[in-house]
Write a protein that holds these residues in place. Structure first.
Motif, PDB file in Angstrom:
ATOM      1  N   ARG A 268       0.827  -1.211   0.000  1.00 56.26           N
ATOM      2  CA  ARG A 268       0.000   0.000   0.000  1.00 56.26           C
ATOM      3  C   ARG A 268       0.861   1.262   0.000  1.00 56.26           C
ATOM      4  O   ARG A 268       0.536   2.241  -0.666  1.00 56.26           O
ATOM      5  N   ASP A 269       1.941   1.234   0.733  1.00 56.54           N
ATOM      6  CA  ASP A 269       2.841   2.380   0.779  1.00 56.54           C
ATOM      7  C   ASP A 269       3.468   2.623  -0.600  1.00 56.54           C
ATOM      8  O   ASP A 269       3.550   3.765  -1.063  1.00 56.54           O
ATOM      9  N   ALA A 270       3.883   1.548  -1.260  1.00 57.39           N
ATOM     10  CA  ALA A 270       4.459   1.671  -2.610  1.00 57.39           C
ATOM     11  C   ALA A 270       3.422   2.201  -3.596  1.00 57.39           C
ATOM     12  O   ALA A 270       3.739   3.054  -4.440  1.00 57.39           O
ATOM     13  N   ALA A 271       2.171   1.735  -3.490  1.00 57.79           N
ATOM     14  CA  ALA A 271       1.110   2.207  -4.379  1.00 57.79           C
ATOM     15  C   ALA A 271       0.837   3.693  -4.141  1.00 57.79           C
ATOM     16  O   ALA A 271       0.641   4.461  -5.091  1.00 57.79           O
ATOM     17  N   ARG A 272       0.838   4.124  -2.879  1.00 59.91           N
ATOM     18  CA  ARG A 272       0.623   5.540  -2.557  1.00 59.91           C
ATOM     19  C   ARG A 272       1.754   6.393  -3.129  1.00 59.91           C
ATOM     20  O   ARG A 272       1.509   7.440  -3.731  1.00 59.91           O
ATOM     21  N   HIS A 273       2.981   5.938  -2.974  1.00 59.81           N
ATOM     22  CA  HIS A 273       4.120   6.687  -3.530  1.00 59.81           C
ATOM     23  C   HIS A 273       4.022   6.778  -5.052  1.00 59.81           C
ATOM     24  O   HIS A 273       4.321   7.829  -5.633  1.00 59.81           O
ATOM     25  N   GLU A 274       3.600   5.713  -5.705  1.00 57.01           N
ATOM     26  CA  GLU A 274       3.463   5.728  -7.162  1.00 57.01           C
ATOM     27  C   GLU A 274       2.376   6.720  -7.591  1.00 57.01           C
ATOM     28  O   GLU A 274       2.549   7.462  -8.559  1.00 57.01           O
ATOM     29  N   ARG A 275       1.249   6.740  -6.868  1.00 60.07           N
ATOM     30  CA  ARG A 275       0.187   7.707  -7.187  1.00 60.07           C
ATOM     31  C   ARG A 275       0.686   9.136  -7.008  1.00 60.07           C
ATOM     32  O   ARG A 275       0.428   9.998  -7.847  1.00 60.07           O
ATOM     33  N   GLU A 276       1.401   9.389  -5.926  1.00 61.82           N
ATOM     34  CA  GLU A 276       1.937  10.727  -5.683  1.00 61.82           C
ATOM     35  C   GLU A 276       2.924  11.131  -6.771  1.00 61.82           C
ATOM     36  O   GLU A 276       2.930  12.276  -7.233  1.00 61.82           O
ATOM     37  N   GLU A 277       3.762  10.201  -7.193  1.00 64.08           N
ATOM     38  CA  GLU A 277       4.741  10.482  -8.242  1.00 64.08           C
ATOM     39  C   GLU A 277       4.044  10.754  -9.580  1.00 64.08           C
ATOM     40  O   GLU A 277       4.424  11.666 -10.315  1.00 64.08           O
ATOM     41  N   ALA A 278       3.016   9.971  -9.887  1.00 64.57           N
ATOM     42  CA  ALA A 278       2.269  10.184 -11.128  1.00 64.57           C
ATOM     43  C   ALA A 278       1.586  11.551 -11.109  1.00 64.57           C
ATOM     44  O   ALA A 278       1.576  12.271 -12.119  1.00 64.57           O
ATOM     45  N   GLU A 279       1.032  11.938  -9.972  1.00 57.06           N
ATOM     46  CA  GLU A 279       0.396  13.252  -9.850  1.00 57.06           C
ATOM     47  C   GLU A 279       1.427  14.366 -10.000  1.00 57.06           C
ATOM     48  O   GLU A 279       1.176  15.365 -10.676  1.00 57.06           O
ATOM     49  N   ARG A 280       2.594  14.206  -9.414  1.00 55.91           N
ATOM     50  CA  ARG A 280       3.659  15.206  -9.539  1.00 55.91           C
ATOM     51  C   ARG A 280       4.090  15.355 -10.998  1.00 55.91           C
ATOM     52  O   ARG A 280       4.238  16.473 -11.504  1.00 55.91           O
ATOM     53  N   ARG A 281       4.259  14.211 -11.681  1.00 51.17           N
ATOM     54  CA  ARG A 281       4.641  14.266 -13.099  1.00 51.17           C
ATOM     55  C   ARG A 281       3.573  14.978 -13.931  1.00 51.17           C
ATOM     56  O   ARG A 281       3.889  15.779 -14.812  1.00 51.17           O
ATOM     57  N   GLN A 282       2.289  14.692 -13.650  1.00 52.47           N
ATOM     58  CA  GLN A 282       1.198  15.329 -14.390  1.00 52.47           C
ATOM     59  C   GLN A 282       1.185  16.830 -14.134  1.00 52.47           C
ATOM     60  O   GLN A 282       0.997  17.625 -15.045  1.00 52.47           O
TER      61      GLN A 282
END
Length: 134
Positions: A24-38
């Protein structure tokens, strides 16, 4: 059940919990990174549109327009109307608003169109400007 079996179950449960927590922590970090990139992409596109419009500042002045960019929004302001483009989630909403009939300084959009590219944003903004200057 023996004590050894209970300890093994407890350790398995702990490992399962820790694995799920890590997933879950890895999935949250991936979502945050995708949002930052967007957000970076949206900001870059707003900067590109601003630069394209600023390239002909003389034309903007001739039409009584001032150019402004605030984060994800690029605006062409006139004393009677506003044309802007707001970038979010990989698209842009281009809007036109009439200040003459507005009761506040932030007029509600009269027209709006979703676009995908900087070129489309420029075309729609040009159409809205032509509508205002007819």
């Amino acid at each position: 059940m023996t004590l050894a079996t209970l300890e093994n179950l407890s350790m398995s449960f702990r490992r399962a919990f820790e694995a799920e927590h890590a997933r879950r922590d890895a999935a949250r970090h991936e979502r945050e990174e995708a949002e930052r990139r967007q957000q970076e992409e949206d900001l870059a596109r707003a900067e590109q549109l601003h630069d394209a419009l600023a390239a002909d500042i003389g034309f903007l002045r001739e039409k009584g327009l001032t150019l402004d960019r605030r984060r994800y929004t690029v605006s062409l302001n006139h004393e009677d109307y506003l044309i802007d483009a707001y970038f979010e989630a990989g698209t842009a909403m281009v809007r036109s608003a009439d200040k003459r009939s507005a009761s506040t300084s932030t007029a509600a959009p009269r027209k709006q169109q979703m676009v995908q590219t900087i070129e489309e944003a420029l075309d729609v903004m040009a159409q809205y400007l032509a509508d205002e200057t007819v």
